[in-house]
Scaffold this motif. Structure first.
Motif, PDB file in Angstrom:
ATOM      1  N   ALA A  23       2.119  -0.876   1.900  1.00  0.00           N
ATOM      2  CA  ALA A  23       1.601  -0.035   0.242  1.00  0.00           C
ATOM      3  C   ALA A  23       2.038   0.937   0.306  1.00  0.00           C
ATOM      4  CB  ALA A  23      -0.040  -0.507   0.088  1.00  0.00           C
ATOM      5  N   SER A  24       2.222   2.302   1.530  1.00  0.00           N
ATOM      6  CA  SER A  24       1.791   3.575   0.956  1.00  0.00           C
ATOM      7  C   SER A  24       3.331   4.135   1.794  1.00  0.00           C
ATOM      8  CB  SER A  24       1.072   4.127   2.390  1.00  0.00           C
ATOM      9  OG  SER A  24       1.659   3.924   3.569  1.00  0.00           O
ATOM     10  N   ILE A  25       4.821   2.988   2.097  1.00  0.00           N
ATOM     11  CA  ILE A  25       5.782   3.079   2.152  1.00  0.00           C
ATOM     12  C   ILE A  25       6.867   3.351   0.244  1.00  0.00           C
ATOM     13  CG2 ILE A  25       8.029   2.072   3.085  1.00  0.00           C
ATOM     14  CD1 ILE A  25       6.692   0.917   4.266  1.00  0.00           C
ATOM     15  N   ARG A  26       7.128   4.339   0.856  1.00  0.00           N
ATOM     16  CA  ARG A  26       7.839   4.766  -0.785  1.00  0.00           C
ATOM     17  C   ARG A  26       9.407   4.882  -0.476  1.00  0.00           C
ATOM     18  NH1 ARG A  26       3.917   2.984  -1.874  1.00  0.00           N
ATOM     19  NH2 ARG A  26       2.284   4.359  -3.665  1.00  0.00           N
ATOM     20  N   SER A  27      10.661   4.691  -1.386  1.00  0.00           N
ATOM     21  CA  SER A  27      11.774   5.396  -1.128  1.00  0.00           C
ATOM     22  C   SER A  27      12.350   6.429   0.189  1.00  0.00           C
ATOM     23  CB  SER A  27      12.599   4.889  -2.527  1.00  0.00           C
ATOM     24  OG  SER A  27      12.058   6.750  -2.674  1.00  0.00           O
ATOM     25  N   GLU A  32      14.669   7.722   5.254  1.00  0.00           N
ATOM     26  CA  GLU A  32      14.606   8.168   6.369  1.00  0.00           C
ATOM     27  C   GLU A  32      15.078   7.219   6.907  1.00  0.00           C
ATOM     28  OE1 GLU A  32      10.465   9.553   6.655  1.00  0.00           O
ATOM     29  OE2 GLU A  32      10.342  11.735   4.704  1.00  0.00           O
ATOM     30  N   SER A  33      14.449   5.915   7.303  1.00  0.00           N
ATOM     31  CA  SER A  33      14.216   4.999   8.182  1.00  0.00           C
ATOM     32  C   SER A  33      16.706   4.720   8.151  1.00  0.00           C
ATOM     33  CB  SER A  33      14.002   4.051   7.797  1.00  0.00           C
ATOM     34  OG  SER A  33      14.097   3.191   6.457  1.00  0.00           O
ATOM     35  N   ILE A  34      16.757   5.289   6.770  1.00  0.00           N
ATOM     36  CA  ILE A  34      18.743   4.809   7.070  1.00  0.00           C
ATOM     37  C   ILE A  34      18.835   6.417   8.105  1.00  0.00           C
ATOM     38  CG2 ILE A  34      20.349   5.099   5.703  1.00  0.00           C
ATOM     39  CD1 ILE A  34      18.524   3.674   3.410  1.00  0.00           C
ATOM     40  N   LYS A  35      18.884   7.104   7.674  1.00  0.00           N
ATOM     41  CA  LYS A  35      19.063   7.924   8.323  1.00  0.00           C
ATOM     42  C   LYS A  35      19.381   8.269   9.656  1.00  0.00           C
ATOM     43  CE  LYS A  35      18.878  13.551   7.624  1.00  0.00           C
ATOM     44  NZ  LYS A  35      19.756  13.931   9.396  1.00  0.00           N
ATOM     45  N   GLU A  36      18.472   7.713  10.468  1.00  0.00           N
ATOM     46  CA  GLU A  36      18.105   7.819  12.178  1.00  0.00           C
ATOM     47  C   GLU A  36      19.429   7.055  12.322  1.00  0.00           C
ATOM     48  OE1 GLU A  36      14.666   6.255  14.799  1.00  0.00           O
ATOM     49  OE2 GLU A  36      14.410   6.243  12.720  1.00  0.00           O
ATOM     50  N   LYS A  75      14.745  -1.675  -3.507  1.00  0.00           N
ATOM     51  CA  LYS A  75      15.288  -2.120  -4.127  1.00  0.00           C
ATOM     52  C   LYS A  75      15.759  -0.456  -5.155  1.00  0.00           C
ATOM     53  CE  LYS A  75      13.874  -6.253  -5.915  1.00  0.00           C
ATOM     54  NZ  LYS A  75      13.801  -7.310  -6.653  1.00  0.00           N
ATOM     55  N   ARG A  76      15.342   0.839  -4.749  1.00  0.00           N
ATOM     56  CA  ARG A  76      14.933   2.155  -5.458  1.00  0.00           C
ATOM     57  C   ARG A  76      16.485   2.986  -4.283  1.00  0.00           C
ATOM     58  NH1 ARG A  76       9.887   1.377  -6.423  1.00  0.00           N
ATOM     59  NH2 ARG A  76       9.237   2.331  -5.119  1.00  0.00           N
ATOM     60  N   ALA A  77      16.002   2.749  -3.204  1.00  0.00           N
ATOM     61  CA  ALA A  77      16.895   3.449  -1.890  1.00  0.00           C
ATOM     62  C   ALA A  77      17.991   3.512  -2.061  1.00  0.00           C
ATOM     63  CB  ALA A  77      16.212   3.175  -0.555  1.00  0.00           C
ATOM     64  N   ARG A  78      18.406   4.284  -1.491  1.00  0.00           N
ATOM     65  CA  ARG A  78      20.394   4.892  -1.703  1.00  0.00           C
ATOM     66  C   ARG A  78      20.966   3.888  -0.852  1.00  0.00           C
ATOM     67  NH1 ARG A  78      22.707   7.209   2.413  1.00  0.00           N
ATOM     68  NH2 ARG A  78      21.166   7.760   3.110  1.00  0.00           N
TER      69      ARG A  78
END
Length: 221
Positions: A23-27, A32-36, A75-78
């Motif tokens: 519930a606390s995870i945002r785009s 950040e998880s993509i950049k890693e 869905k909203r993340a790059r």
């Protein structure tokens, strides 16, 4: 048997994002998880498939786990852009055409080759993997196939969709144990012939793999 999706899920569990409450995870956390993995040199398509698993997790939580108010930040993340190269996909009906390219291709295919095309679209397996698939590789009860040798010289498991299972069950058994009974060269020849018969240009059998992976991502996006 461990499937590719299970391996991906276990790899995702090593990322920092999994320490957060859903519930606390945002785009921004998704970004950040993509950049890693990008910094680690992980290929864009691999990252997109990982995102598809995360997206599916949020959708299941909202629909099946009683978390109806939970939004899907994936869905909203790059999304990472795919590297340059072929991006040819099967096209919907256009202009005077009343049928999509997929419908036309399947209609042009003979009874022997049609299941190969359908199976490729459902599984994203490579031509060589399909040509070398045997009944001994299959576990219909678990809906998986074990591939001992792949293009990357590593073993892997494939999880099948209901459509892929239905396609396999409709194929008669052959004495030599081959599922489809077609060599790599025979698949290439059949694709060229039936593609031309269907009036489809600039489309190869390998493009079916891109079509399959794109659909997988879209279904969970």
């Amino acid at each position: 048997m461990v499937t590719n999706e299970t391996r991906r899920a276990k790899a995702i569990q090593q990322r920092e994002i999994t320490t957060l409450f859903m519930a606390s995870i945002r785009s921004k956390h998704i970004a950040e998880s993509i950049k890693e993995p990008e910094d680690e040199g992980v290929k864009p398509n691999t990252i997109r498939l990982d995102l598809a698993i995360l997206s599916r997790l949020f959708e299941v939580a909202a629909t099946d786990w009683g978390m109806a108010s939970l939004s899907n930040p994936v869905k909203r993340a790059r999304k990472p852009k795919l590297n340059g190269g072929r991006t040819r996909r099967l096209q919907p009906a256009q202009g005077k055409e009343k049928k999509s390219e997929e419908e036309r291709l399947l209609e042009a295919c003979g009874e022997r080759f049609r299941p190969v095309v359908q199976f490729a679209i459902e599984t994203a397996m490579r031509r060589a993997e399909i040509a070398n698939l045997t009944w001994a590789n299959l576990n219909l009860k678990e809906k998986t196939a074990y591939l001992a040798e792949t293009k990357n010289m590593t073993e892997r498991a494939i999880a099948f969709s209901p459509t892929a299972i239905a396609t396999i069950k409709g194929i008669p058994r052959r004495l030599n144990g081959s599922v489809f009974g077609m060599s790599e060269n025979a698949i290439t020849i059949a694709m060229r012939r039936d593609r031309a018969e269907a009036g489809i240009e600039n489309f190869t059998f390998h493009d079916l793999r891109h079509e399959a992976t794109s659909r997988l991502f879209e279904q969970t996006n």
